[in-house]
Design a protein around this motif. Sequence first.
Motif, PDB file in Angstrom:
ATOM      1  N   SER A 116     -32.053  25.434   3.958  1.00  0.00           N
ATOM      2  CA  SER A 116     -32.312  25.121   2.383  1.00  0.00           C
ATOM      3  C   SER A 116     -33.687  24.727   2.276  1.00  0.00           C
ATOM      4  CB  SER A 116     -31.188  24.544   1.735  1.00  0.00           C
ATOM      5  OG  SER A 116     -29.952  24.976   2.117  1.00  0.00           O
ATOM      6  N   ASP A 122     -28.576  25.729   0.138  1.00  0.00           N
ATOM      7  CA  ASP A 122     -27.405  24.973   0.008  1.00  0.00           C
ATOM      8  C   ASP A 122     -27.727  23.516  -0.569  1.00  0.00           C
ATOM      9  OD1 ASP A 122     -25.024  23.315   0.103  1.00  0.00           O
ATOM     10  OD2 ASP A 122     -24.498  24.095   2.084  1.00  0.00           O
ATOM     11  N   GLU A 123     -27.891  23.413  -2.045  1.00  0.00           N
ATOM     12  CA  GLU A 123     -28.499  22.364  -2.482  1.00  0.00           C
ATOM     13  C   GLU A 123     -27.475  20.913  -2.263  1.00  0.00           C
ATOM     14  OE1 GLU A 123     -27.691  22.061  -6.815  1.00  0.00           O
ATOM     15  OE2 GLU A 123     -27.308  24.288  -6.765  1.00  0.00           O
ATOM     16  N   SER A 147     -19.994  23.897   1.017  1.00  0.00           N
ATOM     17  CA  SER A 147     -20.066  23.929  -0.295  1.00  0.00           C
ATOM     18  C   SER A 147     -20.095  25.287  -1.304  1.00  0.00           C
ATOM     19  CB  SER A 147     -21.541  23.471  -0.765  1.00  0.00           C
ATOM     20  OG  SER A 147     -22.484  24.074  -0.178  1.00  0.00           O
ATOM     21  N   ARG A 198     -21.686  27.052  -4.537  1.00  0.00           N
ATOM     22  CA  ARG A 198     -23.184  27.858  -4.465  1.00  0.00           C
ATOM     23  C   ARG A 198     -22.999  29.242  -4.446  1.00  0.00           C
ATOM     24  NH1 ARG A 198     -24.502  29.256   0.499  1.00  0.00           N
ATOM     25  NH2 ARG A 198     -22.946  28.562   2.228  1.00  0.00           N
TER      26      ARG A 198
END
Length: 302
Positions: A21, A32-33, A106, A110
């Motif tokens: 990311s 993927d923050e 996640s 996301r």
Amino acid sequence: MKENQASRTAQSMAIFRALESARPPKERLFADEFAAMFLSPSMRLAARIAKKSGAARNRLIAWIDRRWPGGRASAVARTCLIDRTLRQALMAEIRQVVILGAGYDSRAYRIEGIEDARVFEVDRRETQAMKRRVLMQRLCPFPPHVVFVETDFMKQTLAEVLASSGFDRDRKAFFIWEGVSNYLDERAVDATLRFVGSNAPGSQIVFTYTHRGLLDGSGAFSVSPNVLRHLQRAGEPWTFGFYPTEVASYLHARGLELKQDLGAIEYGALCMGASKDEMKGYEFYHVAIAEVRKREETSCRR
């Protein structure tokens, strides 16, 4: 896994996703923050530096790839493949998503459009507790489409825990079972896949597995000893695998039709254009996609 300890292998996956990311938007396979939020302070610092400096990121990636050949590339490619398969399911209007052994996954936060589905994150209490604490730092209020379902695959059935959480077995669902089956025993794997196969026809599952030849010594693989030592130290050794030639018949007996089974070399090439050498060290890892068959086809199922 040790009691009262969040998964260390889940954190390893998180650093791989964080580094991918950190690449420029036009170069990365996904964003993927949340991945870096689950890391230890030192690993979080490394991810932050990698985001600011391409040179530092490349050095860190090169170090990881030397120490655990194929592990990072396999993780990144399989994340991309599962993301793609999930998006296709959402486009087909599947509105129930079940993430089995969710770890620090996640996708519920996301993937565009997933907020229109009901997402059930199923995992151990210890891992979920840490995950919720971390996510609440950024997600407030917490997304209403996500339901946390606490379980232990070795002690409870999915039917029991999902039914009490509002899951509807008469509606199509999409199951993600990533990086889990290789830590279970035969009974738990059988029970999980039988449950998935008993759901509404057209439901799908994407799952990963380890080639059994790696576990029983019958296969010739180039896996690094560092990988197996890391698993032992984490208290999370691999215990289960399939022979790829047996997957289709195994799934068929449990109400599922195998649609695709890709080894690491194949999904690495498909998702990131990786060469065979880049995936070397993880040739034993597979991603399989299956679909629940029509009821009339499963009436004689064992």
